[in-house]
Design a protein around this motif. Structure first.
Motif, PDB file in Angstrom:
ATOM      1  N   ALA A 194       1.022  -1.341   0.120  1.00  0.00           N
ATOM      2  CA  ALA A 194      -0.093  -0.032  -0.067  1.00  0.00           C
ATOM      3  C   ALA A 194       0.884   1.165   0.172  1.00  0.00           C
ATOM      4  N   PHE A 195       1.891   1.201   0.628  1.00  0.00           N
ATOM      5  CA  PHE A 195       3.021   2.449   0.523  1.00  0.00           C
ATOM      6  C   PHE A 195       4.312   2.211   0.149  1.00  0.00           C
ATOM      7  N   GLY A 196       4.857   3.150  -0.458  1.00  0.00           N
ATOM      8  CA  GLY A 196       6.155   3.102  -1.110  1.00  0.00           C
ATOM      9  C   GLY A 196       7.110   3.816  -0.304  1.00  0.00           C
ATOM     10  N   ALA A 197       7.960   4.555  -0.925  1.00  0.00           N
ATOM     11  CA  ALA A 197       9.108   5.394  -0.504  1.00  0.00           C
ATOM     12  C   ALA A 197       8.772   6.807  -0.040  1.00  0.00           C
ATOM     13  N   ASP A 198       7.452   7.301  -0.488  1.00  0.00           N
ATOM     14  CA  ASP A 198       7.147   8.769  -0.163  1.00  0.00           C
ATOM     15  C   ASP A 198       5.590   8.546   0.053  1.00  0.00           C
ATOM     16  N   PRO A 199       5.190   8.137   1.214  1.00  0.00           N
ATOM     17  CA  PRO A 199       3.902   7.976   1.559  1.00  0.00           C
ATOM     18  C   PRO A 199       3.290   9.349   1.989  1.00  0.00           C
ATOM     19  N   ASP A 200       1.884   9.321   1.745  1.00  0.00           N
ATOM     20  CA  ASP A 200       1.005  10.604   2.343  1.00  0.00           C
ATOM     21  C   ASP A 200       1.035  10.417   3.672  1.00  0.00           C
ATOM     22  N   ILE A 201       1.636  11.338   4.585  1.00  0.00           N
ATOM     23  CA  ILE A 201       1.692  11.156   5.938  1.00  0.00           C
ATOM     24  C   ILE A 201       0.362  10.898   6.611  1.00  0.00           C
ATOM     25  N   PRO A 202      -0.445  11.848   6.067  1.00  0.00           N
ATOM     26  CA  PRO A 202      -1.770  11.892   7.275  1.00  0.00           C
ATOM     27  C   PRO A 202      -2.436  10.465   7.078  1.00  0.00           C
ATOM     28  N   THR A 203      -2.447   9.829   5.609  1.00  0.00           N
ATOM     29  CA  THR A 203      -3.098   8.577   5.345  1.00  0.00           C
ATOM     30  C   THR A 203      -2.179   7.636   6.054  1.00  0.00           C
ATOM     31  N   ALA A 204      -1.027   7.744   5.954  1.00  0.00           N
ATOM     32  CA  ALA A 204      -0.081   6.578   6.766  1.00  0.00           C
ATOM     33  C   ALA A 204      -0.406   6.681   8.142  1.00  0.00           C
ATOM     34  N   LEU A 205      -0.683   7.819   8.836  1.00  0.00           N
ATOM     35  CA  LEU A 205      -0.969   7.875  10.275  1.00  0.00           C
ATOM     36  C   LEU A 205      -2.209   7.106  10.539  1.00  0.00           C
ATOM     37  N   GLY A 206      -3.021   6.899   9.686  1.00  0.00           N
ATOM     38  CA  GLY A 206      -4.440   6.296  10.008  1.00  0.00           C
ATOM     39  C   GLY A 206      -4.097   4.709  10.015  1.00  0.00           C
ATOM     40  N   TRP A 207      -3.543   4.466   8.982  1.00  0.00           N
ATOM     41  CA  TRP A 207      -2.927   2.986   8.636  1.00  0.00           C
ATOM     42  C   TRP A 207      -2.204   2.514   9.900  1.00  0.00           C
ATOM     43  N   LEU A 208      -1.173   3.243  10.494  1.00  0.00           N
ATOM     44  CA  LEU A 208      -0.477   2.816  11.524  1.00  0.00           C
ATOM     45  C   LEU A 208      -1.332   2.752  12.803  1.00  0.00           C
ATOM     46  N   TYR A 209      -2.374   3.808  13.013  1.00  0.00           N
ATOM     47  CA  TYR A 209      -3.445   3.654  14.129  1.00  0.00           C
ATOM     48  C   TYR A 209      -3.867   2.403  14.229  1.00  0.00           C
ATOM     49  N   VAL A 210      -4.192   1.867  12.996  1.00  0.00           N
ATOM     50  CA  VAL A 210      -4.899   0.445  12.944  1.00  0.00           C
ATOM     51  C   VAL A 210      -3.890  -0.522  13.361  1.00  0.00           C
TER      52      VAL A 210
END
Length: 200
Positions: free
Chosen positions: A104-120
């Motif tokens: 789902a994520f590569g070397a340049d993630p969208d930070i807010p979206t990534a925060l949501g995934w990391l929360y899960v």
């Protein structure tokens, strides 16, 4: 993320609590789907659960080495569990599943979206306290077959509180908050889809 302080929305409740409230229904459906698959009925069924975990943690593995996220969240690299899942597969002599999609994520993630995934991802480790007890009935443990379900040395509760405290302090504007929320929902949907695929 936004460089302007005036666009940051005041938080009525903690971000982690809002995430929990917004994803509660999706989370509940996922939990029901996992348990309906009876993943702890046998090692064969547990192997299907590991396949789900392997794909999900592969999806997000790049996030744990992202320098921006590392500056926002404590001990991010130490929270990574992809290698543990891979070791669990090896412990049980299970072939690593072929990836169905690109991560789902590569070397340049969208930070807010990534925060949501990391929360899960981090929340799932909190809930794993129950799962590892079920895994023990199959002869599995923190050192064999269920490494990825192990708690942190400081305890699951403190590990989670440290994460959510940092998450609550990240400055996001309204649009970024929305992307973070959608990221969490997308992560739950992703895991639910993997459960459906592996527990038909």
């Amino acid at each position: 993320m936004s460089d302007t302080m005036d666009t940051v929305r005041p938080l009525e409740a903690s971000r982690a609590k809002r995430l929990k409230a917004e994803t509660n229904e999706t989370h509940g459906r996922l939990d029901q789907a996992i348990m309906a698959g009876r993943p702890f009925e046998s090692r064969e069924r547990y192997a299907r659960f590991l396949a789900v975990q392997h794909q999900f943690h592969r999806d997000i593995d790049a996030l744990y080495s992202d320098p921006v996220l590392d500056g926002l969240l404590p001990d991010l690299a130490g929270r990574r569990r992809f290698d543990d899942v891979s070791q669990d597969l090896g412990d049980l002599a299970i072939e690593v599943p072929a990836p169905a999609t690109e991560p789902a994520f590569g070397a340049d993630p969208d930070i807010p979206t990534a925060l949501g995934w990391l929360y899960v991802a981090e929340g799932s480790n909190l809930g794993a306290a129950f799962l590892i007890k079920e895994a023990a009935k199959l002869g599995l443990s923190e050192t064999f077959g269920a490494r990825h379900l192990a708690g942190a040395p400081e305890g699951r509760g403190l590990h989670w509180k440290t994460f959510t405290a940092a998450l609550d302090t990240v400055e996001l504007d309204e649009a970024e908050e929305a992307r973070m929320m959608e990221g969490a929902k997308a992560a739950f949907r992703r895991v639910h889809g993997l459960v459906t695929e592996n527990f038909p």
